[in-house]
Write an enzyme that holds these catalytic residues in place. Structure first.
Site, PDB file in Angstrom:
ATOM      1  N   HIS A 130       6.737  -4.016   4.055  1.00 50.22           N
ATOM      2  CA  HIS A 130       5.309  -4.336   4.213  1.00 50.22           C
ATOM      3  C   HIS A 130       4.500  -3.056   4.471  1.00 50.22           C
ATOM      4  O   HIS A 130       3.460  -2.819   3.838  1.00 50.22           O
ATOM      5  CB  HIS A 130       5.144  -5.321   5.375  1.00 50.22           C
ATOM      6  CG  HIS A 130       3.736  -5.516   5.825  1.00 50.22           C
ATOM      7  ND1 HIS A 130       2.960  -6.586   5.424  1.00 50.22           N
ATOM      8  CD2 HIS A 130       2.935  -4.781   6.656  1.00 50.22           C
ATOM      9  CE1 HIS A 130       1.774  -6.508   5.979  1.00 50.22           C
ATOM     10  NE2 HIS A 130       1.733  -5.412   6.733  1.00 50.22           N
ATOM     11  N   GLU A 131       4.986  -2.227   5.390  1.00 50.24           N
ATOM     12  CA  GLU A 131       4.276  -0.983   5.711  1.00 50.24           C
ATOM     13  C   GLU A 131       4.263  -0.033   4.513  1.00 50.24           C
ATOM     14  O   GLU A 131       3.292   0.684   4.281  1.00 50.24           O
ATOM     15  CB  GLU A 131       4.916  -0.305   6.926  1.00 50.24           C
ATOM     16  CG  GLU A 131       4.900  -1.122   8.203  1.00 50.24           C
ATOM     17  CD  GLU A 131       3.512  -1.577   8.595  1.00 50.24           C
ATOM     18  OE1 GLU A 131       2.522  -0.876   8.270  1.00 50.24           O
ATOM     19  OE2 GLU A 131       3.390  -2.639   9.236  1.00 50.24           O
ATOM     20  N   HIS A 180       1.428  -0.819   2.281  1.00 54.75           N
ATOM     21  CA  HIS A 180       0.163  -0.188   2.672  1.00 54.75           C
ATOM     22  C   HIS A 180       0.079   1.233   2.096  1.00 54.75           C
ATOM     23  O   HIS A 180      -0.976   1.653   1.604  1.00 54.75           O
ATOM     24  CB  HIS A 180       0.053  -0.118   4.200  1.00 54.75           C
ATOM     25  CG  HIS A 180      -0.265  -1.423   4.851  1.00 54.75           C
ATOM     26  ND1 HIS A 180      -1.342  -2.195   4.489  1.00 54.75           N
ATOM     27  CD2 HIS A 180       0.342  -2.099   5.870  1.00 54.75           C
ATOM     28  CE1 HIS A 180      -1.383  -3.283   5.245  1.00 54.75           C
ATOM     29  NE2 HIS A 180      -0.371  -3.253   6.079  1.00 54.75           N
ATOM     30  N   GLU A 218      -3.523  -6.907   4.287  1.00 52.42           N
ATOM     31  CA  GLU A 218      -2.266  -7.329   4.900  1.00 52.42           C
ATOM     32  C   GLU A 218      -1.543  -8.342   4.014  1.00 52.42           C
ATOM     33  O   GLU A 218      -0.309  -8.299   3.887  1.00 52.42           O
ATOM     34  CB  GLU A 218      -2.530  -7.935   6.285  1.00 52.42           C
ATOM     35  CG  GLU A 218      -3.067  -6.953   7.313  1.00 52.42           C
ATOM     36  CD  GLU A 218      -2.102  -5.841   7.629  1.00 52.42           C
ATOM     37  OE1 GLU A 218      -0.881  -6.051   7.480  1.00 52.42           O
ATOM     38  OE2 GLU A 218      -2.556  -4.750   8.023  1.00 52.42           O
TER      39      GLU A 218
END
Length: 432
Positions: free
Chosen positions: A280-281, A284, A360
């Site tokens: 997930h990070e 980003h 997100e």
């Protein structure tokens, strides 16, 4: 104090009390940690992964948290109104002027007085939030450690406000389109603050080190390589000294960029769940959300300064004399500037939160796609919710003003949908 000022302060106070009561009622009656009937009994239903005691605590804690949040903005506004209408800002300016000290000394002292008054008057709300978090087992931070963090907050805030307000008043004193000039100056400041946040400011609060599990770190780095990200380390921060909650994040820009895991996350999640968080990070990073965040901050700064500049000039013309503000660049106007920044920041939260929430969601989708599975995503979001006693389906106003992430309900449903579609895709015959 003149009678008309007492009257104005009384009106402000009564309005504040009325707002506090309305928000208390809203927070109380919208706090049950429930989901729509269609999701009852599913993996998204907190009744399936919270114990009855945890569910009851989350309901009470949710109401208290929401009330404190909705009080935080108006509480800060009231402080600045008191400094202006109560005459303290003017009194401090005049008293400092009588000392005949140079402005280079008087102004920092004046800013210190404003910041100290704001800090002390806001302290009851901070203490309340800390006490509630300790009571419900979210915070593990000792009192002295908490006090230290608040003093660091004060120091960082003072230096920031002093630097920004000194430049702002100087630019305003030069006249012309000062709000546009301030926006131009703000651009390198925003980038600079984003750069130093992870390497200068964050370490003031916590200790950062290389991930303590070298095997897990290598797997995370392999995942980063799969995503096309050149990285040589993952950071771990010792948050267990302060909280039982879990988190991971990416911040900084350029060479200061860091991917960080809280040690609580390492202790409470399994490897698959941690890899999903890391993916997930990485989403980003790959989707350049940090760069877009910087551009968004620059754009919102222009809007804030344009709107705020207009309101500032109007308010000084309308009420400046009563507050003792002699000109737009008078230091007495500092509480007014801080008030405008606080109000505009609060009002703009629904917009900024919507943008952040979409980012997100995109990172969630990227992470599951990179891993090639949603396995662990559901249990991860369930554990995160339980650790913080979160409301998995917060009420509307909370989503608008606090929802910079999708709700746990939304994230679990997204994971369920991804897993269903992924299984269907795998079940298709080759070439079909």
């Amino acid at each position: 104090m003149p009678e008309y000022k007492r009257s104005h302060l009384l009106k402000y106070f009564l309005l504040f009390i009325g707002y506090a009561l309305v928000m208390a009622a809203y927070s109380w009656y919208t706090s049950p940690n429930q989901v729509p009937a269609v999701y009852s009994g599913t993996a998204a239903d907190p009744a399936t992964f919270f114990t009855p005691a945890q569910l009851k605590d989350s309901e009470t804690l949710g109401g208290l948290r929401n009330w404190i949040f909705f009080m935080s903005g108006p509480w800060e506004w009231l402080i600045y109104v008191l400094l202006l209408s109560g005459g303290l800002a003017r009194y401090w300016r005049d008293s400092l002027k009588r000392t005949k000290l140079p402005i280079t000394i008087r102004f920092p002292i004046f800013v210190l007085l404003v910041q100290a008054a704001s800090f002390l008057l806001y302290l009851p709300l901070r203490i309340t939030g800390y006490s509630i978090s300790k009571t419900y087992g979210i915070s593990t931070q000792p009192v002295l450690s908490w006090i230290r963090d608040k003093l660091v907050d004060f120091g960082v805030g003072y230096i920031t406000v002093l630097a920004v307000s000194a430049v702002a008043f100087w630019v305003i004193s030069r006249g012309g389109r000062w709000w546009f000039k301030l926006w131009v100056i703000s651009i390198p400041f925003i980038v600079f603050m984003m750069y130093i946040q992870p390497v200068v400011i964050d370490p003031l609060y916590n200790h950062y080190s290389r991930l303590s599990d070298p095997v897990l770190e290598q797997r995370i780095l392999n995942l980063a390589a799969k995503a096309g990200i050149s990285a040589d380390r993952v950071y771990e921060v010792d948050m267990s000294k302060k909280t039982n909650a879990m988190n991971a994040y990416v911040n900084g820009i350029g060479s200061s960029l860091r991917i960080v895991l809280w040690d609580t996350t390492l202790k409470q999640l399994n490897e698959q769940e941690i890899l999903l968080i890391m993916a997930h990070e990485m989403g980003h990073y790959e989707m350049h959300h940090l760069e877009w965040s910087a551009l968004g901050a620059v754009g919102s700064s222009l809007v804030m300064l344009t709107v705020g500049g207009f309101l500032y000039r109007w308010l000084v013309r309308r009420w400046g004399a009563g507050w003792g503000i002699r000109s737009l660049s008078d230091m007495t106007a500092l509480p007014l500037l801080l008030l405008l920044i606080a109000v505009l920041s609060f009002v703009s939260l629904p917009i900024s939160n919507q943008v952040a929430s979409q980012a997100e969601s995109a990172a969630d989708a990227y992470g599951m796609k990179l891993i090639g599975s949603a396995e662990g995503a559901i249990s991860m979001h369930q554990k995160l919710a339980v650790a913080s006693l979160d409301d998995v389906n917060p009420p509307l106003l909370v989503r608008w003003f606090q929802g910079d992430h999708p709700s746990d309900l939304e994230r679990i449903l997204t994971a369920l949908k991804f897993e269903k579609e992924h299984k269907q895709e795998k079940a298709k015959p080759d070439g079909k």
